[in-house]
Design a protein around this motif. Structure first.
Motif, PDB file in Angstrom:
ATOM      1  N   ASP A  75       4.197 -50.366  -3.531  1.00 28.93           N
ATOM      2  CA  ASP A  75       4.610 -51.212  -2.684  1.00 28.93           C
ATOM      3  C   ASP A  75       5.866 -51.913  -3.323  1.00 28.93           C
ATOM      4  OD1 ASP A  75       5.135 -53.700  -1.357  1.00 28.93           O
ATOM      5  OD2 ASP A  75       3.103 -54.529  -1.398  1.00 28.93           O
ATOM      6  N   HIS A  76       7.125 -51.741  -2.433  1.00 28.52           N
ATOM      7  CA  HIS A  76       8.347 -51.957  -3.222  1.00 28.52           C
ATOM      8  C   HIS A  76       9.415 -52.066  -1.889  1.00 28.52           C
ATOM      9  CE1 HIS A  76       9.021 -47.547  -3.668  1.00 28.52           C
ATOM     10  NE2 HIS A  76       9.235 -47.759  -2.319  1.00 28.52           N
ATOM     11  N   ASN A  77      10.775 -52.538  -2.538  1.00 29.94           N
ATOM     12  CA  ASN A  77      11.951 -52.674  -1.758  1.00 29.94           C
ATOM     13  C   ASN A  77      12.900 -51.696  -2.570  1.00 29.94           C
ATOM     14  OD1 ASN A  77      13.813 -53.346   0.108  1.00 29.94           O
ATOM     15  ND2 ASN A  77      14.630 -54.928  -1.161  1.00 29.94           N
ATOM     16  N   VAL A  78      13.624 -50.857  -2.009  1.00 32.19           N
ATOM     17  CA  VAL A  78      14.369 -49.821  -2.438  1.00 32.19           C
ATOM     18  C   VAL A  78      15.978 -50.512  -2.074  1.00 32.19           C
ATOM     19  CG1 VAL A  78      15.258 -47.441  -2.732  1.00 32.19           C
ATOM     20  CG2 VAL A  78      12.808 -48.214  -2.403  1.00 32.19           C
ATOM     21  N   VAL A  79      16.941 -50.430  -2.856  1.00 29.13           N
ATOM     22  CA  VAL A  79      18.188 -50.918  -2.813  1.00 29.13           C
ATOM     23  C   VAL A  79      19.234 -49.992  -3.468  1.00 29.13           C
ATOM     24  CG1 VAL A  79      19.803 -52.932  -3.060  1.00 29.13           C
ATOM     25  CG2 VAL A  79      17.408 -53.392  -3.126  1.00 29.13           C
ATOM     26  N   ASN A  80      20.437 -49.917  -2.669  1.00 27.38           N
ATOM     27  CA  ASN A  80      21.304 -49.057  -3.234  1.00 27.38           C
ATOM     28  C   ASN A  80      22.121 -49.889  -4.176  1.00 27.38           C
ATOM     29  OD1 ASN A  80      23.401 -47.582  -4.077  1.00 27.38           O
ATOM     30  ND2 ASN A  80      24.203 -47.135  -2.028  1.00 27.38           N
ATOM     31  N   SER A  81      21.932 -49.821  -5.546  1.00 26.68           N
ATOM     32  CA  SER A  81      22.589 -50.896  -6.202  1.00 26.68           C
ATOM     33  C   SER A  81      24.136 -50.208  -6.997  1.00 26.68           C
ATOM     34  CB  SER A  81      21.706 -51.428  -7.473  1.00 26.68           C
ATOM     35  OG  SER A  81      21.297 -49.983  -8.224  1.00 26.68           O
ATOM     36  N   GLY A  82      24.365 -49.155  -6.589  1.00 32.24           N
ATOM     37  CA  GLY A  82      25.558 -48.516  -6.942  1.00 32.24           C
ATOM     38  C   GLY A  82      26.894 -48.868  -5.953  1.00 32.24           C
ATOM     39  N   LYS A  83      27.940 -48.162  -6.064  1.00 31.73           N
ATOM     40  CA  LYS A  83      29.306 -48.664  -5.423  1.00 31.73           C
ATOM     41  C   LYS A  83      29.442 -47.603  -4.206  1.00 31.73           C
ATOM     42  CE  LYS A  83      31.093 -51.041  -9.356  1.00 31.73           C
ATOM     43  NZ  LYS A  83      30.809 -52.490  -8.983  1.00 31.73           N
ATOM     44  N   ALA A  84      28.584 -46.412  -4.281  1.00 30.93           N
ATOM     45  CA  ALA A  84      28.980 -45.383  -3.247  1.00 30.93           C
ATOM     46  C   ALA A  84      27.758 -45.267  -2.286  1.00 30.93           C
ATOM     47  CB  ALA A  84      29.391 -44.057  -3.900  1.00 30.93           C
ATOM     48  N   ASN A  85      27.910 -44.644  -1.435  1.00 29.84           N
ATOM     49  CA  ASN A  85      26.911 -44.347  -0.204  1.00 29.84           C
ATOM     50  C   ASN A  85      25.892 -43.541  -1.168  1.00 29.84           C
ATOM     51  OD1 ASN A  85      27.958 -45.707   1.650  1.00 29.84           O
ATOM     52  ND2 ASN A  85      29.296 -44.025   2.763  1.00 29.84           N
ATOM     53  N   LEU A  86      24.626 -43.806  -0.307  1.00 29.14           N
ATOM     54  CA  LEU A  86      23.550 -42.807  -1.131  1.00 29.14           C
ATOM     55  C   LEU A  86      22.701 -42.218  -0.044  1.00 29.14           C
ATOM     56  CD1 LEU A  86      21.713 -44.093  -4.047  1.00 29.14           C
ATOM     57  CD2 LEU A  86      20.068 -43.727  -2.241  1.00 29.14           C
ATOM     58  N   ALA A  87      21.986 -40.961  -0.242  1.00 28.03           N
ATOM     59  CA  ALA A  87      21.088 -40.822   0.550  1.00 28.03           C
ATOM     60  C   ALA A  87      19.937 -39.895  -0.152  1.00 28.03           C
ATOM     61  CB  ALA A  87      21.744 -39.660   1.822  1.00 28.03           C
ATOM     62  N   PHE A  88      18.744 -39.934   0.425  1.00 24.44           N
ATOM     63  CA  PHE A  88      17.618 -39.044  -0.027  1.00 24.44           C
ATOM     64  C   PHE A  88      16.916 -38.565   1.036  1.00 24.44           C
ATOM     65  CE2 PHE A  88      16.299 -43.422  -1.083  1.00 24.44           C
ATOM     66  CZ  PHE A  88      15.142 -43.515  -0.448  1.00 24.44           C
ATOM     67  N   LEU A  89      16.031 -37.611   1.005  1.00 21.09           N
ATOM     68  CA  LEU A  89      14.915 -37.167   1.925  1.00 21.09           C
ATOM     69  C   LEU A  89      13.533 -37.640   1.164  1.00 21.09           C
ATOM     70  CD1 LEU A  89      14.703 -35.365   4.521  1.00 21.09           C
ATOM     71  CD2 LEU A  89      14.381 -33.440   2.838  1.00 21.09           C
ATOM     72  N   GLU A  90      12.715 -38.031   1.930  1.00 18.95           N
ATOM     73  CA  GLU A  90      11.605 -38.636   1.641  1.00 18.95           C
ATOM     74  C   GLU A  90      10.537 -37.995   2.449  1.00 18.95           C
ATOM     75  OE1 GLU A  90       9.970 -42.904   1.110  1.00 18.95           O
ATOM     76  OE2 GLU A  90       9.680 -42.529   3.477  1.00 18.95           O
ATOM     77  N   ILE A  91       9.861 -37.188   1.657  1.00 19.94           N
ATOM     78  CA  ILE A  91       8.688 -36.415   2.289  1.00 19.94           C
ATOM     79  C   ILE A  91       7.368 -36.672   2.009  1.00 19.94           C
ATOM     80  CG2 ILE A  91       7.910 -33.906   2.424  1.00 19.94           C
ATOM     81  CD1 ILE A  91      10.669 -33.045   1.255  1.00 19.94           C
ATOM     82  N   GLU A  92       6.732 -37.234   3.071  1.00 16.62           N
ATOM     83  CA  GLU A  92       5.210 -37.727   2.965  1.00 16.62           C
ATOM     84  C   GLU A  92       4.386 -36.863   3.257  1.00 16.62           C
ATOM     85  OE1 GLU A  92       5.129 -42.219   4.389  1.00 16.62           O
ATOM     86  OE2 GLU A  92       6.656 -41.171   5.650  1.00 16.62           O
ATOM     87  N   ILE A  93       3.114 -36.598   2.519  1.00 19.21           N
ATOM     88  CA  ILE A  93       2.263 -35.673   2.980  1.00 19.21           C
ATOM     89  C   ILE A  93       1.161 -36.680   3.608  1.00 19.21           C
ATOM     90  CG2 ILE A  93       0.523 -34.007   1.772  1.00 19.21           C
ATOM     91  CD1 ILE A  93       3.402 -33.689   0.866  1.00 19.21           C
TER      92      ILE A  93
END
Length: 97
Positions: free
Chosen positions: A77-95
Motif C-alpha cells: 500500500d503506497h503512493n509512488v512519486v517521480n522525485s527526479g528532475k526528468a521524465n520517468l517510465a516503468f512497466l508494471e507486470i502483475e501476476i
C-alpha cells in the motif's frame, strides 16, 4: 499542499493471467495511493528516482536503473512519486491468475 500531477498508466497486456501497465511520470507526478491486489514485477524503462510514500506517513527514496527489475508481493500500500528532475517510465507486470 499543492496537488501533484498524475502519472499516466497505459495497459499493454491484460489477458487474465498477467496485466502489464506502462507508467509514465513527469517530474513530481504521482500514482496516487493504492494497494496492490497481486504480486508484481517492475521493469524500469528509464533511470530515475522514486519517492515511495507509505500510509503511516513514512517515505523512502528508491533509485531505478533502466532494465533492472524488482519484485514485490500483493498487499503493498503506497503512493509512488517521480522525485527526479526528468521524465520517468516503468512497466508494471502483475501476476493476476
Amino acid at each position: 499542499m499543492d496537488e501533484r500531477a498524475k502519472a499516466i498508466p497505459t495497459v499493454r497486456i491484460d489477458n487474465g493471467r498477467v496485466k502489464a501497465t506502462e507508467w509514465m511520470f513527469a517530474p513530481g507526478a504521482e500514482t496516487g495511493r493504492h494497494r496492490h491486489e497481486h504480486d508484481y514485477v517492475v521493469v524500469p524503462l528509464t533511470d530515475g528516482e522514486l519517492l515511495i510514500e507509505h500510509p503511516d506517513g513514512t517515505s523512502v527514496t528508491s533509485q531505478l536503473i533502466q532494465g533492472i527489475p524488482y519484485a514485490n508481493v500483493m498487499g503493498v500500500d503506497h503512493n509512488v512519486v517521480n522525485s527526479g528532475k526528468a521524465n520517468l517510465a516503468f512497466l508494471e507486470i502483475e501476476i493476476t491468475g
